[in-house]
Design a protein around this motif. Structure first.
Motif, mmCIF file in Angstrom:
data_model
loop_
_atom_site.group_PDB
_atom_site.id
_atom_site.type_symbol
_atom_site.label_atom_id
_atom_site.label_comp_id
_atom_site.label_asym_id
_atom_site.label_seq_id
_atom_site.Cartn_x
_atom_site.Cartn_y
_atom_site.Cartn_z
ATOM 1 N N VAL A 1 0.818 -1.208 0.000
ATOM 2 C CA VAL A 1 0.000 0.000 0.000
ATOM 3 C C VAL A 1 0.853 1.261 0.000
ATOM 4 N N ASP A 2 2.140 1.136 0.311
ATOM 5 C CA ASP A 2 3.007 2.310 0.369
ATOM 6 C C ASP A 2 4.263 2.200 -0.488
ATOM 7 N N GLY A 3 4.469 1.064 -1.142
ATOM 8 C CA GLY A 3 5.659 0.869 -1.968
ATOM 9 C C GLY A 3 6.901 0.535 -1.175
ATOM 10 N N LEU A 4 6.768 0.399 0.132
ATOM 11 C CA LEU A 4 7.908 0.110 0.995
ATOM 12 C C LEU A 4 7.800 -1.260 1.668
ATOM 13 N N THR A 5 6.642 -1.522 2.256
ATOM 14 C CA THR A 5 6.405 -2.784 2.966
ATOM 15 C C THR A 5 5.536 -3.675 2.093
ATOM 16 N N TRP A 6 6.034 -4.880 1.823
ATOM 17 C CA TRP A 6 5.408 -5.734 0.826
ATOM 18 C C TRP A 6 4.789 -6.985 1.439
ATOM 19 N N ARG A 7 3.613 -7.345 0.917
ATOM 20 C CA ARG A 7 2.981 -8.605 1.282
ATOM 21 C C ARG A 7 3.334 -9.632 0.219
ATOM 22 N N ARG A 8 4.004 -10.678 0.658
ATOM 23 C CA ARG A 8 4.426 -11.749 -0.244
ATOM 24 C C ARG A 8 3.760 -13.046 0.179
ATOM 25 N N ASP A 9 2.981 -13.608 -0.718
ATOM 26 C CA ASP A 9 2.267 -14.846 -0.419
ATOM 27 C C ASP A 9 2.821 -16.040 -1.190
ATOM 28 N N GLY A 10 3.986 -15.855 -1.792
ATOM 29 C CA GLY A 10 4.595 -16.964 -2.522
ATOM 30 C C GLY A 10 3.993 -17.217 -3.883
ATOM 31 N N VAL A 11 3.255 -16.239 -4.416
ATOM 32 C CA VAL A 11 2.601 -16.423 -5.720
ATOM 33 C C VAL A 11 3.649 -16.370 -6.827
ATOM 34 N N VAL A 12 3.739 -17.432 -7.610
ATOM 35 C CA VAL A 12 4.665 -17.485 -8.742
ATOM 36 C C VAL A 12 3.971 -16.908 -9.971
ATOM 37 N N ALA A 13 4.584 -15.884 -10.550
ATOM 38 C CA ALA A 13 4.014 -15.278 -11.754
ATOM 39 C C ALA A 13 4.450 -16.021 -13.006
ATOM 40 N N ILE A 14 5.758 -16.168 -13.192
ATOM 41 C CA ILE A 14 6.311 -16.885 -14.342
ATOM 42 C C ILE A 14 7.243 -17.969 -13.819
ATOM 43 N N ASP A 15 6.894 -19.222 -14.106
ATOM 44 C CA ASP A 15 7.678 -20.348 -13.615
ATOM 45 C C ASP A 15 8.509 -20.954 -14.743
ATOM 46 N N PHE A 16 9.428 -21.844 -14.381
ATOM 47 C CA PHE A 16 10.259 -22.540 -15.360
ATOM 48 C C PHE A 16 9.376 -23.381 -16.283
ATOM 49 N N SER A 17 9.710 -23.388 -17.571
ATOM 50 C CA SER A 17 8.894 -24.107 -18.545
ATOM 51 C C SER A 17 9.490 -25.438 -18.971
ATOM 52 N N TYR A 18 10.768 -25.670 -18.646
ATOM 53 C CA TYR A 18 11.399 -26.955 -18.955
ATOM 54 C C TYR A 18 12.597 -27.132 -18.025
ATOM 55 N N PRO A 19 13.088 -28.351 -17.833
ATOM 56 C CA PRO A 19 14.128 -28.611 -16.831
ATOM 57 C C PRO A 19 15.405 -27.799 -17.022
#
Length: 301
Positions: free
Chosen positions: A189-207
């Protein structure tokens, strides 16, 4: 399918300045006036430390530099700090009355592994740093124990939305360990303190894919679009789409930009920064050797 037309090579240091000895990594555009843009980039000194410099160009003739600023906006931080080996601008976010938030990847050297990164913040007004936080705003944590890095931060009304590099671990290798990192999502909400829930946006597509980096997100009428770097053997630019900015669908085959037959971007494409200007979409990007060969510009046709 996108179709990017390469305008061409823009800049790399010539090696004569000891502070700006090599590399022009993570190019980031900021509108100055009219069609004139300031392009920030990270260069390395003779001791391999990174600082953030800039050039000024007119988009009508971007290969003719209007200005080269040899004084760094951001330099390595205090001894022992998270950024004592480098400060590499990652994203510029409008912070309203505060000015502009310049988020940067700070890094320092390691012993068992080569380095670690964290996300730092400087407040900039009228082109000058008015405040620089001594500690990182995004760092390794209980659930992300290795490091975090370059990020894209968009401000949407009262919410800051962040897509950032997150290291999932190191693997033993010779001559040095190899990192594995992908992209995650956070909110603030302020650009300083972040809420991180472990959401992966872009993951690995191959080994064999082990590095996904430098997200560049744009929200338009069709939803959210992201360009990013990904690599197995060599870096390439990837592309993804999302309806909400959280769940993404990779569409790398649609990016419409590939390496040249020869020259500065013939082996790799990486670290894109995509921006819109007067109804046209542009992309700054690095070429070979992680930006050692400099950066160029492309336009979406």
């Amino acid at each position: 399918m996108q179709s990017w037309e390469k305008i061409g090579f823009i800049f790399r240091p010539d090696g004569r300045d000891p502070k700006m000895h090599s590399h022009a990594t993570l190019p980031t555009a900021e509108l100055v006036t009219g069609d004139v843009y300031r392009i920030y980039f990270s260069a390395r000194d003779v001791q391999n430390r990174s600082s953030t410099f800039s050039v000024v160009v007119d988009l009508n003739r971007p290969q003719e530099l209007l200005e080269l600023n040899g004084r760094p906006l951001l330099e390595p931080g205090e001894l022992g700090g998270f950024d004592d080996s480098g400060a590499m601008l990652s994203w510029i976010t409008d912070a309203g009355a505060y000015g502009k938030y310049f988020y940067y990847a700070g890094w320092n050297l390691g012993v068992t592994v080569p380095f670690r990164n964290a996300l730092g913040l400087a407040v900039v007004k009228d082109g000058c740093v008015v405040e620089r936080y001594r500690g990182p705003v995004l760092d390794r944590s209980l659930t992300e124990p290795h490091f975090v890095g370059a990020a894209c931060i968009l401000r949407e009304e009262a919410l800051y939305r962040c897509w950032y590099l997150s290291c999932v671990g190191w693997e033993p290798a010779e001559p040095r360990p190899v990192h594995r990192y992908h992209l995650k999502y956070a909110e603030s909400v302020d650009g300083l303190t972040w809420r991180r829930d472990g959401v992966v946006a872009i993951d690995f597509s191959y080994p064999g894919e082990y590095a996904i980096a430098r997200p560049s997100v744009i929200k338009d009428a069709g939803g959210y679009r992201m360009w990013f770097s990904h690599r197995g053997e060599h870096y390439r630019i990837g592309y993804a789409e999302s309806g909400d900015g959280i769940r993404w669908s990779r569409k790398d085959s649609e990016v419409g930009l590939t390496v040249s037959d020869s020259g500065w971007d013939s082996a790799s494409l990486c670290y894109p920064h995509v921006f819109d200007h007067k109804g046209t979409r542009f992309m700054l990007y690095n070429g070979n050797e992680y930006g050692k060969s400099g950066f160029g510009l492309a336009v979406l046709r």
